[in-house]
Design a protein around this motif. Sequence first.
Motif, short mmCIF file in Angstrom:
data_model
loop_
_atom_site.label_atom_id
_atom_site.label_comp_id
_atom_site.label_asym_id
_atom_site.label_seq_id
_atom_site.Cartn_x
_atom_site.Cartn_y
_atom_site.Cartn_z
N TYR B 91 16.84 2.17 24.88
CA TYR B 91 16.13 3.44 24.99
C TYR B 91 16.08 4.17 23.65
CZ TYR B 91 17.51 2.06 29.62
OH TYR B 91 17.73 1.32 30.74
N LYS B 334 3.74 -1.02 29.11
CA LYS B 334 5.07 -0.48 29.35
C LYS B 334 6.00 -1.61 29.76
CE LYS B 334 5.60 4.07 31.03
NZ LYS B 334 5.51 5.04 32.11
N ARG B 344 13.91 2.33 33.80
CA ARG B 344 13.56 3.19 32.67
C ARG B 344 12.79 2.41 31.63
NH1 ARG B 344 18.55 6.49 30.39
NH2 ARG B 344 17.12 6.87 28.70
N VAL B 346 11.58 0.84 28.27
CA VAL B 346 12.23 0.34 27.06
C VAL B 346 11.48 0.86 25.86
CG1 VAL B 346 12.86 -1.74 25.81
CG2 VAL B 346 12.80 -1.77 28.27
N ALA B 368 0.77 1.61 34.29
CA ALA B 368 1.78 2.39 33.58
C ALA B 368 1.46 3.87 33.57
CB ALA B 368 1.92 1.88 32.15
N ARG B 370 0.58 7.66 34.38
CA ARG B 370 0.83 8.61 35.47
C ARG B 370 -0.45 9.36 35.78
NH1 ARG B 370 6.15 12.17 35.45
NH2 ARG B 370 7.71 10.57 35.25
N PRO B 430 5.79 15.89 38.87
CA PRO B 430 6.97 15.22 38.30
C PRO B 430 8.26 15.78 38.90
CG PRO B 430 6.12 16.83 36.75
CD PRO B 430 5.23 16.89 37.96
N ASP B 433 11.67 14.23 37.57
CA ASP B 433 11.96 14.54 36.16
C ASP B 433 12.78 15.82 36.08
OD1 ASP B 433 9.74 12.86 36.43
OD2 ASP B 433 9.18 13.19 34.35
N TYR B 434 12.34 16.83 36.82
CA TYR B 434 13.03 18.11 36.75
C TYR B 434 14.34 18.09 37.52
CZ TYR B 434 9.44 20.37 34.09
OH TYR B 434 8.60 20.71 33.07
N ARG B 436 16.31 15.53 37.73
CA ARG B 436 17.25 14.87 36.82
C ARG B 436 17.74 15.86 35.77
NH1 ARG B 436 14.06 10.11 35.34
NH2 ARG B 436 14.42 8.83 37.14
N LEU B 437 16.78 16.64 35.24
CA LEU B 437 17.13 17.64 34.22
C LEU B 437 18.14 18.64 34.78
CD1 LEU B 437 16.31 18.47 31.38
CD2 LEU B 437 14.65 20.00 32.38
N ILE B 440 21.58 17.09 34.99
CA ILE B 440 22.22 17.04 33.67
C ILE B 440 22.76 18.42 33.30
CG2 ILE B 440 21.82 16.67 31.20
CD1 ILE B 440 19.68 14.61 32.02
#
Lengths: 278, 459
Positions: B91, B334, B344, B346, B368, B370, B430, B433-434, B436-437, B440
Amino acid sequence: MSVIVTSVIIVGAIGIMAAIVLYVVSTKFHVDENPAIEAIESLLPGANCGGCGCNGCHDFAVKCATASSLDGLNCPGAGEEAMRQIASITGLDAGDSTQCVAVVKCNGSCDIRKTNAQYDGEQSCAIKASLGAAGDACPFGCLGCGDCVSSCKWGALSMNPVTGLPEVDNVRCTGCGACVKACPRHLIELRPKGPRGMRVWVACSNKDRGAEARKECPVACIGCGKCSRICPHGAISVEHNLAYIDPASCRLCLKCVDSCPTSAIHSVNFPIKKKTDE
Amino acid sequence: MNKPRTFSTGGIHLDENKLSGLQLVTFVDLPREVTMLMNQHAGNPARPVVEKGDHVKRGDVIANADGLVSAYIHSPISGEVTSVGMVKDAYGKPCEGITIKSDPIDYNIDIEEVHEREAVRTNDDIASLTPDEIVSIVKEAGIVGLGGATFPTHVKLSPPPGFKPEILIINGAECEPYLTNDHALMLAHPDEIIEGTRLLRRATHVPRAVIAIESNKPDAIRLLWGKTAGLDDITVMPLKTKYPQGCEKQLIEAVTGRQVPSGSLPVATGAIVQNVATAYAVHRAVRYDEPLMKRIITVTGDSVRFPGNYHCSIGRSLRSIIEQAGGLPDDTAKVILGGPMMGRTVENLDAPSTKGVSCILILDDKQARRREAEPCIRCGACVNACPMGLEPFLISTLARKGRMEDAAHEKIMNCIECGSCNYACPAARPLLDYIRLGKIGIKAVSKDKKKKLIKWKGH
């Protein structure tokens, strides 16, 4: 006709009763507030930016009004003049404050930065940073989605569509530090504004070894140490393959700017040098 | 026959796209050069014990486990250590790695060993092993969960005091589209998997083990059914095909009918889940004394020339694995590590493969890209799809607005990041995405709080 008269009387009576109740309550529960707090708060910008370290402008005003000394209390947004007025309200000496301004420690603009992959997800630096290098060859550089711009309450930051990097407006930036917190790559640093806005800094955050950093970005700091050797004031240190100019000892002689082989050191607001034939 | 079981809340049905469907395992020769990453397992990164210039043999420990939740790393080839230092992972993130280059003589010896490794323990030896001995062999072999989470297996085999495991579930669900590596492994090595299962069952002191397989793999179910017919400790359970059944919590519910309580370990339900590939690795470790040095990786994608399952050394570069499958197609947009749902992208094909890489999926531009996100219409499709019973539209909005405490209150930490909500959303928002954010962010906040608490206690 009588309907109008009765309704006027009823509404009027309710109004008078409510006024009496409000008067009684306001006298009974009256709180004596330090008038200085209100006076101080009116001098503050009211942006609640958190640059002073307090929970909003009111909190800062309360702290100023009750403090025994203004040391350590400084509103970067209001400026020195306002701090002097606050000092005169409270009858204390204004604490020392250096006007700081944000600088972006990355110079990998769109035309020179190398990319390994394309990112077409949500435009948010925080999300991109959580994905690793997020497509860029340099895993330390600016992500270009403008999390810092949206964090700025003063409108001092803007994304330059050509370079893909944020730009700081010297006049508007108050040095509150909201963007420093917003940047997931920690690229923004608060540095003293300097005389007439003149300042010098290393516009790179790449900690990779020189050869690798060079591969990732042509304007990366490669940690060669040339600047630290040439600096007559010993202001530059190289750590983790990255040079750092200490603003306290820097005398703005600009020797490092000319010596940097990758032009990673930036200077702004210096008078344009007259060209001399050599 | 009873209806196949599944989990109750949410879940989605996906196109299977099991392209590399020959279900054969292609053996890939040893690489000439490997790079072993120190953080290829969950938990603390391993500590290198070799230096530049050292000569290592195949199977030697090159990095020690650091702390309890960590794993040993072994060299998959003999040769010289050419560098110990920072390398870039797939990554693009810098992390510590050890690069080993083989020399021609060692290479030939290694190849012989790969093909004909002699069993170290006989059946009697294995039968006399105590559970603790099995756990320590597993630990020494550096085995981690090969389903993708790469959680060190020896930690999972020794649950914290107070928990009593009752059942071992061997995860052969393989619910992600495109993946066939577990399927191929079950067809190629059923006896070895059964032996590994028995070893894991003994190590965890449970009376009964279940090999759970989704019904889209009838040949594997039939084969293992036949092999376990006379056994009273191991049974095979076919499951309804539904995503994300391979996730630990969903699998436990599908098999036992018990739900993992929010915020507690899966073992609280009395179930321990291990992947089939982990069971196979345990068999190799116990019978052959072979540490975890290779695994099966599915290389697949619509335009890949020879999609298939490749048994290759860990540490081989991703590019060289893709070359085994006919090279990178021209229309590649992708490359994904893992399945299309949870994998995920690469960024660095020269990065080495790790213990957790189960699949290299190559997508073309059309697949690939979106779709542009549109406003949320509050249709509730994400709520219906969420296998954890969460409200993805709500927690993702809270996370986007930075309202972490509210998000934590809405159980954002229960999210298993399966991506069902993103898939189900008709507005292509998404969501994950948020989320996951937000996760974290909450982890960072709680770490910060802990630090402050320690500081405060210190004063």
